[in-house]
Design a protein around this motif. Structure first.
Motif, PDB file in Angstrom:
ATOM      1  N   ALA A 195      31.928  45.199  29.724  1.00 24.19           N
ATOM      2  CA  ALA A 195      33.394  45.108  29.684  1.00 24.19           C
ATOM      3  C   ALA A 195      34.042  46.223  30.484  1.00 24.19           C
ATOM      4  N   THR A 196      33.733  46.291  31.774  1.00 26.10           N
ATOM      5  CA  THR A 196      34.430  47.197  32.694  1.00 26.10           C
ATOM      6  C   THR A 196      34.863  46.383  33.907  1.00 26.10           C
ATOM      7  N   PHE A 197      35.943  46.810  34.538  1.00 19.90           N
ATOM      8  CA  PHE A 197      36.463  46.029  35.650  1.00 19.90           C
ATOM      9  C   PHE A 197      35.457  45.950  36.796  1.00 19.90           C
ATOM     10  N   ALA A 198      34.796  47.069  37.102  1.00 22.67           N
ATOM     11  CA  ALA A 198      33.847  47.081  38.212  1.00 22.67           C
ATOM     12  C   ALA A 198      32.692  46.117  37.957  1.00 22.67           C
ATOM     13  N   GLU A 199      32.153  46.130  36.722  1.00 24.39           N
ATOM     14  CA  GLU A 199      31.036  45.238  36.405  1.00 24.39           C
ATOM     15  C   GLU A 199      31.485  43.782  36.413  1.00 24.39           C
ATOM     16  N   ILE A 200      32.665  43.527  35.852  1.00 23.31           N
ATOM     17  CA  ILE A 200      33.179  42.148  35.838  1.00 23.31           C
ATOM     18  C   ILE A 200      33.429  41.656  37.256  1.00 23.31           C
ATOM     19  N   ALA A 201      33.998  42.531  38.107  1.00 20.63           N
ATOM     20  CA  ALA A 201      34.250  42.139  39.493  1.00 20.63           C
ATOM     21  C   ALA A 201      32.943  41.835  40.212  1.00 20.63           C
ATOM     22  N   GLY A 202      31.932  42.667  40.005  1.00 19.52           N
ATOM     23  CA  GLY A 202      30.638  42.409  40.644  1.00 19.52           C
ATOM     24  C   GLY A 202      30.013  41.111  40.178  1.00 19.52           C
ATOM     25  N   ALA A 203      30.108  40.830  38.869  1.00 21.27           N
ATOM     26  CA  ALA A 203      29.548  39.583  38.339  1.00 21.27           C
ATOM     27  C   ALA A 203      30.304  38.366  38.857  1.00 21.27           C
ATOM     28  N   MET A 204      31.645  38.459  38.930  1.00 24.72           N
ATOM     29  CA  MET A 204      32.425  37.330  39.438  1.00 24.72           C
ATOM     30  C   MET A 204      32.089  37.034  40.889  1.00 24.72           C
ATOM     31  N   VAL A 205      32.002  38.079  41.707  1.00 23.15           N
ATOM     32  CA  VAL A 205      31.673  37.875  43.119  1.00 23.15           C
ATOM     33  C   VAL A 205      30.261  37.326  43.250  1.00 23.15           C
ATOM     34  N   GLY A 206      29.336  37.832  42.435  1.00 23.08           N
ATOM     35  CA  GLY A 206      27.956  37.342  42.501  1.00 23.08           C
ATOM     36  C   GLY A 206      27.829  35.888  42.098  1.00 23.08           C
ATOM     37  N   LEU A 207      28.635  35.469  41.112  1.00 27.12           N
ATOM     38  CA  LEU A 207      28.590  34.074  40.648  1.00 27.12           C
ATOM     39  C   LEU A 207      29.456  33.145  41.477  1.00 27.12           C
ATOM     40  N   GLY A 208      30.232  33.696  42.400  1.00 23.49           N
ATOM     41  CA  GLY A 208      31.129  32.858  43.202  1.00 23.49           C
ATOM     42  C   GLY A 208      32.397  32.489  42.487  1.00 23.49           C
ATOM     43  N   VAL A 209      32.686  33.154  41.339  1.00 26.11           N
ATOM     44  CA  VAL A 209      33.927  32.903  40.595  1.00 26.11           C
ATOM     45  C   VAL A 209      34.979  33.863  41.143  1.00 26.11           C
ATOM     46  N   ARG A 210      35.799  33.389  42.041  1.00 29.35           N
ATOM     47  CA  ARG A 210      36.728  34.279  42.730  1.00 29.35           C
ATOM     48  C   ARG A 210      38.046  34.438  41.985  1.00 29.35           C
ATOM     49  N   SER A 211      38.455  33.447  41.233  1.00 33.88           N
ATOM     50  CA  SER A 211      39.794  33.465  40.649  1.00 33.88           C
ATOM     51  C   SER A 211      39.725  33.196  39.156  1.00 33.88           C
ATOM     52  N   ARG A 212      40.471  33.997  38.383  1.00 32.88           N
ATOM     53  CA  ARG A 212      40.575  33.802  36.942  1.00 32.88           C
ATOM     54  C   ARG A 212      41.959  34.227  36.478  1.00 32.88           C
ATOM     55  N   LEU A 213      42.352  33.719  35.312  1.00 33.54           N
ATOM     56  CA  LEU A 213      43.621  34.114  34.702  1.00 33.54           C
ATOM     57  C   LEU A 213      43.401  35.347  33.832  1.00 33.54           C
ATOM     58  N   TRP A 214      44.272  36.335  34.004  1.00 32.20           N
ATOM     59  CA  TRP A 214      44.190  37.571  33.233  1.00 32.20           C
ATOM     60  C   TRP A 214      45.496  37.756  32.474  1.00 32.20           C
ATOM     61  N   GLN A 215      45.371  38.265  31.252  1.00 32.05           N
ATOM     62  CA  GLN A 215      46.534  38.618  30.446  1.00 32.05           C
ATOM     63  C   GLN A 215      46.722  40.132  30.517  1.00 32.05           C
ATOM     64  N   VAL A 216      47.907  40.570  30.908  1.00 30.48           N
ATOM     65  CA  VAL A 216      48.185  42.000  31.013  1.00 30.48           C
ATOM     66  C   VAL A 216      49.415  42.324  30.175  1.00 30.48           C
ATOM     67  N   ARG A 217      49.407  43.543  29.675  1.00 29.89           N
ATOM     68  CA  ARG A 217      50.547  44.017  28.888  1.00 29.89           C
ATOM     69  C   ARG A 217      51.171  45.196  29.625  1.00 29.89           C
ATOM     70  N   ARG A 218      52.427  45.060  29.983  1.00 32.50           N
ATOM     71  CA  ARG A 218      53.147  46.136  30.649  1.00 32.50           C
ATOM     72  C   ARG A 218      53.422  47.270  29.662  1.00 32.50           C
ATOM     73  N   PRO A 219      53.706  48.475  30.186  1.00 29.20           N
ATOM     74  CA  PRO A 219      54.068  49.580  29.278  1.00 29.20           C
ATOM     75  C   PRO A 219      55.259  49.259  28.395  1.00 29.20           C
ATOM     76  N   SER A 220      56.132  48.350  28.855  1.00 29.54           N
ATOM     77  CA  SER A 220      57.296  47.969  28.050  1.00 29.54           C
ATOM     78  C   SER A 220      56.929  47.036  26.908  1.00 29.54           C
ATOM     79  N   GLY A 221      55.671  46.578  26.867  1.00 32.32           N
ATOM     80  CA  GLY A 221      55.232  45.657  25.828  1.00 32.32           C
ATOM     81  C   GLY A 221      55.297  44.200  26.230  1.00 32.32           C
ATOM     82  N   ASP A 222      55.831  43.903  27.402  1.00 30.59           N
ATOM     83  CA  ASP A 222      55.947  42.529  27.886  1.00 30.59           C
ATOM     84  C   ASP A 222      54.583  42.034  28.342  1.00 30.59           C
ATOM     85  N   GLU A 223      54.148  40.883  27.849  1.00 35.51           N
ATOM     86  CA  GLU A 223      52.871  40.302  28.238  1.00 35.51           C
ATOM     87  C   GLU A 223      53.092  39.312  29.375  1.00 35.51           C
ATOM     88  N   ARG A 224      52.238  39.423  30.391  1.00 35.45           N
ATOM     89  CA  ARG A 224      52.334  38.545  31.551  1.00 35.45           C
ATOM     90  C   ARG A 224      50.969  37.921  31.818  1.00 35.45           C
TER      91      ARG A 224
END
Length: 562
Positions: free
Chosen positions: A204-233
């Motif tokens: 569960a680290t961005f670098a490891e996830i990015a390497g696994a996605m590129v290795g598997l050919g999974v280039r695009s995924r949906l991510w949920q992010v929370r801004r400092p203001s608390g707004d989820e995008r």
């Protein structure tokens, strides 16, 4: 070597040296050249000029270097021709002819040119390459900075952020100075990292996830992010591995766009579609239930209606005593209404079978002329007391067709019944049977009341009754044309109608001569499939010369053979 470059177009570039530095370079080079070419006892001093050329090549431009070389050549030539300088001294030391002194000078200047010009050209090309790289970098940075609607994040091989454009600041709500140089894990949160890590089987680290996605050919995924203001995008992130000039991996490039509203609309659409699908299933279930109910009720009604008709006939025959005229009239009304009710039950059962796809056709070789004749015989009862001319136009030769004769007769009788109902006394009803190499047509045309144009699209809808029928109190259930269309469709045919109020109606039934929808006929003829040609509605069929045979005079009915 020295003079020709002055007249050639050279590649220009921005000099590293300032204007003052270049002026000092020229003065020092000229002074050094003069100092070198004045004494005659030290030939080795001539090499002191060469470092000046290197200085000009690295700090100046190619054009200026060529001018400096020319100036040195002029000074050296003048001093050598005057008997001064190390070149003239070399003539005495080497004991060569004085005429060769300028030749030695030319060799010296040639060596200077071979040092200065190639070096200056190489430096110029490198500087131009650097300028192009800087320009491309500036353009790329401008594009990245201008893409405020797209987040662009670059990391090095260790997963540290090296680029965080204004679009990323806007979408993620973080400033570049807070993110650059750090791992982007804090942008997403541990829960989101664990979710994506589990999806691609990576820590569960961005670098490891990015390497696994590129290795598997999974280039695009949906991510949920929370801004400092608390707004989820919700963002859609695309990851790409970045190689260096040698093709070695040096980091990742992530581009993302905010798709929160789009995904929300997509989820709402899916929910709506699911609701519609459930509604359709419920309607289908209701339709099945209604069909089963109609079939059950129809079956249950047929028996008592038949019983009523039987007892009515027994009473009319006097089995229980003689009846008065008034009693016979009442029984006649009971019998007529019972038959109407039985006909309605039969129509409901037929329609239920057609809609449930359980109606079976008894396909056999049939003479369509007999179908027309039988329908005409059944129609005779409706013509009693009416002033209508019914004409049947049929070929003189048999018209053989593989079909269910009973159902086709029922179809034609329904069309003729409608024509009789909607045609006032004094009108004409024509029935045409056409036969050619590709299709068979049955056309029913009347000179009756007609149907408004706006209602014609609904004529084959069950229980539909036109305003013409209601205004003129014409009896009917609105099921006849629906059953007609079902029978025609089961035979692989088409039905079309054209009508005009107060002019009449024309109904055209087209049956393909050969169709894969019906069982093959046991015939020696080739079973090729014919094509149905279009019919122009409203145009009266062509009737060739015919001999008229009168069947009855009241009501009038005629058969035309051709």
């Amino acid at each position: 070597m020295i003079l020709l470059p002055l007249f050639l177009e050279t590649v220009s570039h921005r000099a590293l040296a300032t204007t003052g530095e270049r002026a000092v370079q020229l003065v020092i080079t000229v002074v050094t050249t003069i100092v070198v070419f004045v004494p005659t006892g030290a030939p080795q001093l001539i090499f002191a000029v060469m470092p000046m050329f290197t200085w000009h090549a690295f700090r100046g431009s190619l054009r200026e270097s060529t001018i400096v070389l020319t100036v040195v050549g002029v000074i050296g030539t003048v001093f050598t021709a005057s008997g001064l300088g190390p070149v003239h001294a070399a003539v005495d030391m080497l004991d060569i002819a004085p005429e060769l002194a300028l030749g030695v000078l030319q060799l010296f200047l040639l060596d200077c040119g071979l040092i200065l010009l190639p070096l200056s050209v190489m430096v110029t090309q490198q500087r131009r390459a650097v300028d192009r790289a800087d320009q491309e970098r500036d353009t790329l940075e401008s594009l990245v900075d201008a893409a405020t609607g797209t987040a662009v994040i670059a990391t090095d091989a260790n997963g540290k952020v090296t680029l965080f454009n204004p679009g990323a600041e806007k979408i993620l709500g973080r400033s570049a100075q807070d993110v650059v140089g750090r791992a982007p894990d804090d942008l997403f949160g541990q829960e989101e990292l664990h979710r994506h890590g589990a999806a691609v089987h990576a820590p569960a680290t961005f670098a490891e996830i990015a390497g696994a996605m590129v290795g598997l050919g999974v280039r695009s995924r949906l991510w949920q992010v929370r801004r400092p203001s608390g707004d989820e995008r919700t963002i859609r992130m695309t990851l790409t591995a970045i190689p260096n000039a040698s093709g070695v991996f040096c980091g990742y490039l992530a581009t993302a766009e905010d798709v929160t509203e789009r995904e929300s609309a997509h989820r709402a659409l899916l929910a709506t579609l699911e609701h519609e699908r459930n509604a359709v299933e419920q309607l289908r279930e209701l339709e099945r239930t209604k069909g089963d109910f109609v079939a059950t009720v129809s079956h249950e009604l047929r028996t008592p209606i038949t019983s009523i008709m039987g007892y009515t006939e027994v009473l009319e025959d006097g089995a229980y005593g003689e009846l008065t005229q008034d009693q016979l009239e009442v029984l006649g009304r009971v019998d007529r209404n019972s038959r109407r009710l039985l006909l309605l039950v039969e129509d409901l059962l037929t329609l239920s079978n057609i809609e449930a796809s359980t109606m079976k056709l008894d396909i056999a070789e049939t003479d369509l002329r007999a179908v027309v004749g039988d329908a005409g015989d059944s129609l005779a009862a409706l013509l009693v007391g009416r002033e209508l001319l019914v004409r049947y136009h049929v070929p003189s030769e048999p018209v053989h067709h593989r079909a269910d004769a009973r159902q086709l007769e029922r179809m034609l009788l329904n069309l003729l019944t409608n024509a009789v109902k909607f045609t006032p006394d004094g009108g004409v009803i024509d029935v045409f049977l056409h036969d050619d190499s590709e299709l068979r047509q049955i056309v029913v045309r009347d000179s009756g009341l007609g149907i408004p144009l706006v209602e014609q699209a609904h004529l084959f809808t069950r229980f539909f009754r036109s305003t013409t029928a209601t205004e003129n109190a014409i009896q009917g259930t609105g099921l006849g044309l629906t059953i007609v269309k079902g029978i025609v469709t089961l035979h692989g045919g088409q039905i079309e109608m054209s009508s005009e109020p107060k002019v009449g109606t024309t109904v055209t039934v087209t049956l393909p001569r050969f169709t894969d929808a019906l069982p093959p006929a046991p015939s020696s003829r080739d079973g090729q499939v014919g094509s149905i040609r279009p019919v122009k509605l409203g145009a009266p069929p062509r009737t060739p010369d015919a001999h008229l045979h009168t069947i009855s005079s009241a009501p009038r009915s005629e058969v035309v053979t051709r």
